[in-house]
Design a protein around this motif. Sequence first.
Motif, PDB file in Angstrom:
ATOM      1  N   SER A   1      -2.431  -7.897   7.017  1.00 27.93           N
ATOM      2  CA  SER A   1      -3.579  -7.060   6.634  1.00 27.93           C
ATOM      3  C   SER A   1      -3.901  -6.046   7.730  1.00 27.93           C
ATOM      4  CB  SER A   1      -4.808  -7.923   6.367  1.00 27.93           C
ATOM      5  OG  SER A   1      -4.514  -8.832   5.347  1.00 27.93           O
ATOM      6  N   ARG A   2      -3.923  -6.510   8.952  1.00 28.16           N
ATOM      7  CA  ARG A   2      -4.276  -5.615  10.071  1.00 28.16           C
ATOM      8  C   ARG A   2      -3.241  -4.498  10.188  1.00 28.16           C
ATOM      9  NH1 ARG A   2      -5.079  -7.263  16.227  1.00 28.16           N
ATOM     10  NH2 ARG A   2      -5.928  -5.279  16.920  1.00 28.16           N
TER      11      ARG A   2
ATOM     12  N   ALA B   1      -1.074   2.197   6.497  1.00 28.90           N
ATOM     13  CA  ALA B   1      -1.519   3.035   5.386  1.00 28.90           C
ATOM     14  C   ALA B   1      -2.165   4.318   5.919  1.00 28.90           C
ATOM     15  CB  ALA B   1      -2.503   2.255   4.515  1.00 28.90           C
ATOM     16  N   LYS B   2      -2.954   4.160   6.961  1.00 28.90           N
ATOM     17  CA  LYS B   2      -3.635   5.305   7.566  1.00 28.90           C
ATOM     18  C   LYS B   2      -2.603   6.294   8.110  1.00 28.90           C
ATOM     19  CE  LYS B   2      -7.801   5.773  10.239  1.00 28.90           C
ATOM     20  NZ  LYS B   2      -8.585   5.165  11.282  1.00 28.90           N
TER      21      LYS B   2
ATOM     22  N   SER C   1      -0.239  -5.428   1.195  1.00 21.94           N
ATOM     23  CA  SER C   1      -0.178  -6.616   2.050  1.00 21.94           C
ATOM     24  C   SER C   1      -0.254  -7.827   1.120  1.00 21.94           C
ATOM     25  CB  SER C   1      -1.364  -6.575   3.013  1.00 21.94           C
ATOM     26  OG  SER C   1      -1.556  -7.834   3.565  1.00 21.94           O
TER      27      SER C   1
ATOM     28  N   LYS D   1      -3.295  -2.014   7.130  1.00 19.60           N
ATOM     29  CA  LYS D   1      -4.357  -0.990   7.149  1.00 19.60           C
ATOM     30  C   LYS D   1      -3.971   0.161   8.068  1.00 19.60           C
ATOM     31  CE  LYS D   1      -8.148  -4.033   6.073  1.00 19.60           C
ATOM     32  NZ  LYS D   1      -9.015  -5.024   6.663  1.00 19.60           N
TER      33      LYS D   1
ATOM     34  N   ASP E   1      -4.563  -5.254  -0.593  1.00 16.08           N
ATOM     35  CA  ASP E   1      -4.324  -6.599  -0.086  1.00 16.08           C
ATOM     36  C   ASP E   1      -4.399  -7.535  -1.301  1.00 16.08           C
ATOM     37  OD1 ASP E   1      -5.056  -9.252   0.862  1.00 16.08           O
ATOM     38  OD2 ASP E   1      -5.381  -8.331   2.826  1.00 16.08           O
TER      39      ASP E   1
ATOM     40  N   LYS F   1      -2.527   4.513   0.203  1.00 10.73           N
ATOM     41  CA  LYS F   1      -3.662   3.608  -0.045  1.00 10.73           C
ATOM     42  C   LYS F   1      -3.260   2.199   0.368  1.00 10.73           C
ATOM     43  CE  LYS F   1      -6.612   5.659  -3.397  1.00 10.73           C
ATOM     44  NZ  LYS F   1      -6.678   6.042  -4.785  1.00 10.73           N
ATOM     45  N   PHE F   2      -4.245   1.405   0.790  1.00 11.82           N
ATOM     46  CA  PHE F   2      -3.974   0.036   1.219  1.00 11.82           C
ATOM     47  C   PHE F   2      -4.472  -0.961   0.173  1.00 11.82           C
ATOM     48  CE2 PHE F   2      -5.555  -3.854   3.305  1.00 11.82           C
ATOM     49  CZ  PHE F   2      -4.350  -4.338   3.768  1.00 11.82           C
TER      50      PHE F   2
END
Length: 170
Positions: free
Chosen positions: A15-16, A22-23, A76, A19, A31, A28-29
């Motif tokens: 997840s970390r 994606a940036k 993710s 994100k 989960d 887009k992210f």
Amino acid sequence: MKNIVLIGFMGAGKSRIGKLLAKKLGYKFVDTDEQIKLKEGKSISEIFKDIGEQGFRDIESQVVAHFSQMSNLVISTGGGVPLRKTNMDNLRSNGLIVFLSATPQTVYERVKGNTKRPLLQTEDPFATICKLIKERTPYYSEADLTVETDCRSPLEVVQEIVKFAKLINR
Ligand code: S3P
């Protein structure tokens, strides 16, 4: 552009890193665990308690199938997603699969004390982590790229994935 799909064990940093990635890519992210929680209006622990692991896996597969049809996403995934072949087939149909690997010691350090992961609420979480990682490694190894996360910053991991994505997606 194809999605970038992050797979790997709990605590691998999906997840970390997702994100951040994606940036960096302007994607887009998504989960899968967060989507399952939204869909059911419950926590992952509550879902496991109410309908069991297989019930959870069925909802997970629906969520995976849904987002696999989209593009320009960093997805993710929960640590058990690669165990179902249909999940991997769906994700691969429009995505590059990246396995974030971590040793049992690293995972243990990252997740100890966290009560939100039902599969790790055992008497000996370290032994459970070792057993599950051993069982799941063949599934995780089906990824297009493996990136080690031990002793590396999230940014270093992201840079390696970006390099790979640019090479493949150009
Ligand atoms: C699971 C991993 C969890 C969550 C559920 C089951 C697993 O997600 O989907 O608790 O089977 O490995 P994270 O990998 O994001 O912790």
